[in-house]
Design an enzyme around this catalytic site. Structure first.
Site, PDB file in Angstrom:
ATOM      1  N   THR A  53       0.868  -1.181   0.000  1.00 18.20           N
ATOM      2  CA  THR A  53       0.000   0.000   0.000  1.00 18.20           C
ATOM      3  C   THR A  53       0.901   1.226   0.000  1.00 18.20           C
ATOM      4  O   THR A  53       1.870   1.305   0.780  1.00 18.20           O
ATOM      5  CB  THR A  53      -1.029  -0.006   1.150  1.00 18.20           C
ATOM      6  OG1 THR A  53      -1.839   1.174   1.038  1.00 18.20           O
ATOM      7  CG2 THR A  53      -0.389  -0.061   2.524  1.00 18.20           C
ATOM      8  N   GLU A  54       0.645   2.159  -0.930  1.00 17.48           N
ATOM      9  CA  GLU A  54       1.648   3.177  -1.249  1.00 17.48           C
ATOM     10  C   GLU A  54       1.894   4.179  -0.123  1.00 17.48           C
ATOM     11  O   GLU A  54       2.863   4.916  -0.175  1.00 17.48           O
ATOM     12  CB  GLU A  54       1.292   3.907  -2.554  1.00 17.48           C
ATOM     13  CG  GLU A  54      -0.012   4.670  -2.552  1.00 17.48           C
ATOM     14  CD  GLU A  54      -1.137   3.870  -3.176  1.00 17.48           C
ATOM     15  OE1 GLU A  54      -1.126   2.621  -3.061  1.00 17.48           O
ATOM     16  OE2 GLU A  54      -2.041   4.483  -3.781  1.00 17.48           O
ATOM     17  N   ASN A  55       1.028   4.169   0.903  1.00 15.83           N
ATOM     18  CA  ASN A  55       1.309   5.058   2.027  1.00 15.83           C
ATOM     19  C   ASN A  55       2.396   4.501   2.943  1.00 15.83           C
ATOM     20  O   ASN A  55       2.740   5.145   3.933  1.00 15.83           O
ATOM     21  CB  ASN A  55       0.038   5.384   2.805  1.00 15.83           C
ATOM     22  CG  ASN A  55      -0.722   4.162   3.245  1.00 15.83           C
ATOM     23  OD1 ASN A  55      -0.966   3.248   2.454  1.00 15.83           O
ATOM     24  ND2 ASN A  55      -1.073   4.117   4.500  1.00 15.83           N
ATOM     25  N   SER A  95       8.622   4.063  -0.749  1.00 14.42           N
ATOM     26  CA  SER A  95       7.417   3.418  -1.257  1.00 14.42           C
ATOM     27  C   SER A  95       7.268   3.654  -2.760  1.00 14.42           C
ATOM     28  O   SER A  95       6.928   2.738  -3.524  1.00 14.42           O
ATOM     29  CB  SER A  95       6.188   3.949  -0.525  1.00 14.42           C
ATOM     30  OG  SER A  95       5.046   3.230  -0.918  1.00 14.42           O
TER      31      SER A  95
END
Lengths: 225, 236
Positions: A53-55, A95
């Site tokens: 998840t890109e966060n 990320s």
């Protein structure tokens, strides 16, 4: 959420399950917000997939049990999630190095429109009063090896989402590899949209009628025809 | 003797001046330094350019700073939230400008700024409206856009644990933009839920080394934005 166009073809869950069948064991996968999130529920037995998840989390697990979540452990949709054994946290630059640097195998995204050459529009309707918001979508399509789109075949008004060329603002050029809709699985090829599989009870003409560009028939005859 | 601690959030943000560029950590509520932002509202600095991934929710934290009319420009990737009309109202009335940046480009611009890199090329956003007006260049048969590094006069971030030198450890996905914003801020201001002495943090586990941090203040039980919003809280 009953839509007329859903009276035939796959449900949202069945679409998500169909996408999951095509994700190879051991893949590193980013799932977009909305229908793509459902894909995680349908991983076929015996496969291990690692969700990013890109966060800032690799090894994302499902939603927490009620009362066990942490407001600081969330996914890109800002919903609370959990971690799986082997998970790691990292900052935004790392990320997106994973994303832009080609380290993720697959991303599943929603769409407003997909064009026959693989252009994707999924971040803005482009209206003068719309608040533009892009998040990580443009980075994902620029860097992840394969981009699968999961979407209803048509809009709520019945307009095709698979088109000759996108009219909404683009997210990326020639980035989509496959489209999974309620009616069919369609590959984006150098020749255009090519049918891969029809949903049960759906025929080629129905899909073509609801597609805003030419649809090529399934490449090889299937055994049950 | 190095001691970067400040007695409270008021002292921590005292130097912020009108017209300053301020980076604010957080992705949604995770990592948002609400207590520092509220202290900044009380402090009164205005005409700020704020760099943050989102625009806050409800009418607390970053949304409250916006609502107080202190922000003339936002640089962010995703200004929409389900439960806040603060930014949309300001944007539509022209009171707050928006520079929309893809999230990964925003992160890399911040990292570059903090690392002394003035600009870089990225494949993100090629062929989209966000490429308009940007210089492009072809490398190895692919087009890339020139993007500029970002720095800030002040950075406000939240840590789980800090020592008095400013070494930091974060909580889960609250880390997000904070380590790179700490690098890019001329003055980096930290609110930490736990404050310990140097030597108490494992050097192998320090995420932000102290050299990137200027002020640390102890905020033992930071509020969660979602809980404040659910309770209908507003600030001030």
């Amino acid at each position: 959420m009953t839509e007329t166009q859903n009276s035939i073809g796959w449900s949202r869950e069945e679409m998500a399950g169909r996408v999951a069948q095509d994700i190879p064991d051991g893949s590193y996968v980013n799932l977009g917000i909305g229908i793509p999130e459902l894909v995680a529920r349908f991983v076929p037995e015996g496969r291990e997939l690692i969700y990013h998840t890109e966060n800032g989390l690799l090894g994302m697990g499902p939603s927490p049990k009620p009362g066990e979540g942490d407001p600081e452990l969330i996914n890109a949709g800002k919903r609370q999630v959990t971690t799986k054994p082997g998970a790691s946290y990292f900052h935004q630059s790392d990320s997106f190095a994973m994303i832009r640097g080609g380290h993720l195998d697959l991303c599943v995204l929603g769409a407003l429109q997909v064009s026959q050459n693989g252009d994707l529009a999924n971040w803005s309707l482009g209206g003068p009063d719309d608040i533009p918001a892009v998040g990580g979508a443009m980075d994902l399509v620029a860097g992840v090896k394969s981009i699968f789109v999961i979407t209803q075949h048509c809009t709520k008004d019945g307009a095709p989402k698979l088109v000759e060329s996108c009219t909404y603002p683009l997210t990326g050029l020639r980035v989509v590899n496959r489209v999974y809709t309620d009616l069919a699985v369609i590959a984006v090829t150098p020749e255009g949209f090519q049918l891969v599989e029809l949903a049960p009870g759906v025929d080629f003409d129905t899909v073509q009628e609801r597609t805003g560009a030419q649809l090529l028939p399934i490449a090889e005859p299937t055994s049950n025809v | 003797m190095i001691d970067k601690t400040r007695a409270n959030v008021t002292e921590a943000v005292a130097e912020v001046f009108d017209g300053a560029t301020v980076m604010i950590g957080g992705f949604g509520e995770a990592g948002s330094p609400i207590e520092l932002i509220h202290a900044l509202i009380d402090q009164g600095a205005r005409d700020l350019t704020v760099i943050s991934n989102n625009c806050g929710s409800g009418e607390v934290g970053l949304a409250a700073l916006l609502k107080a009319g202190r922000v003339s420009k936002m640089i962010c990737s995703f200004p929409r939230t389900a439960n806040s009309t603060v930014f949309p109202d300001l944007y539509r009335s022209g009171k707050t400008k928006l520079e929309l940046v893809p999230q990964g480009t925003l992160a890399e611009r911040i990292r570059a700024g903090g690392a002394g890199i003035p600009a870089f090329y990225t494949p993100t956003a090629v062929g989209t409206p966000l490429a308009n007006g940007k210089e492009s260049r072809r490398f190895h048969d692919r087009d890339y856009l020139l993007e500029y590094g970002l720095t800030a006069d002040f950075t406000l971030i939240k840590a789980k644990r800090a020592d008095t030198h400013g070494n930091l450890v974060y909580n889960k996905t609250a880390r997000n933009f904070s380590p790179i914003m700490a690098m890019a801020g001329q003055v980096t201001i930290v609110q930490a839920a736990e404050l310990v002495s140097p030597g108490e943090l494992d050097p192998e586990a320090v995420i932000t080394p102290e050299i990137f941090v200027d002020h640390v203040t102890h905020v033992p039980n930071p509020a969660h934005e979602s809980e404040l919003v659910a309770a209908g809280a507003t600030y001030p």
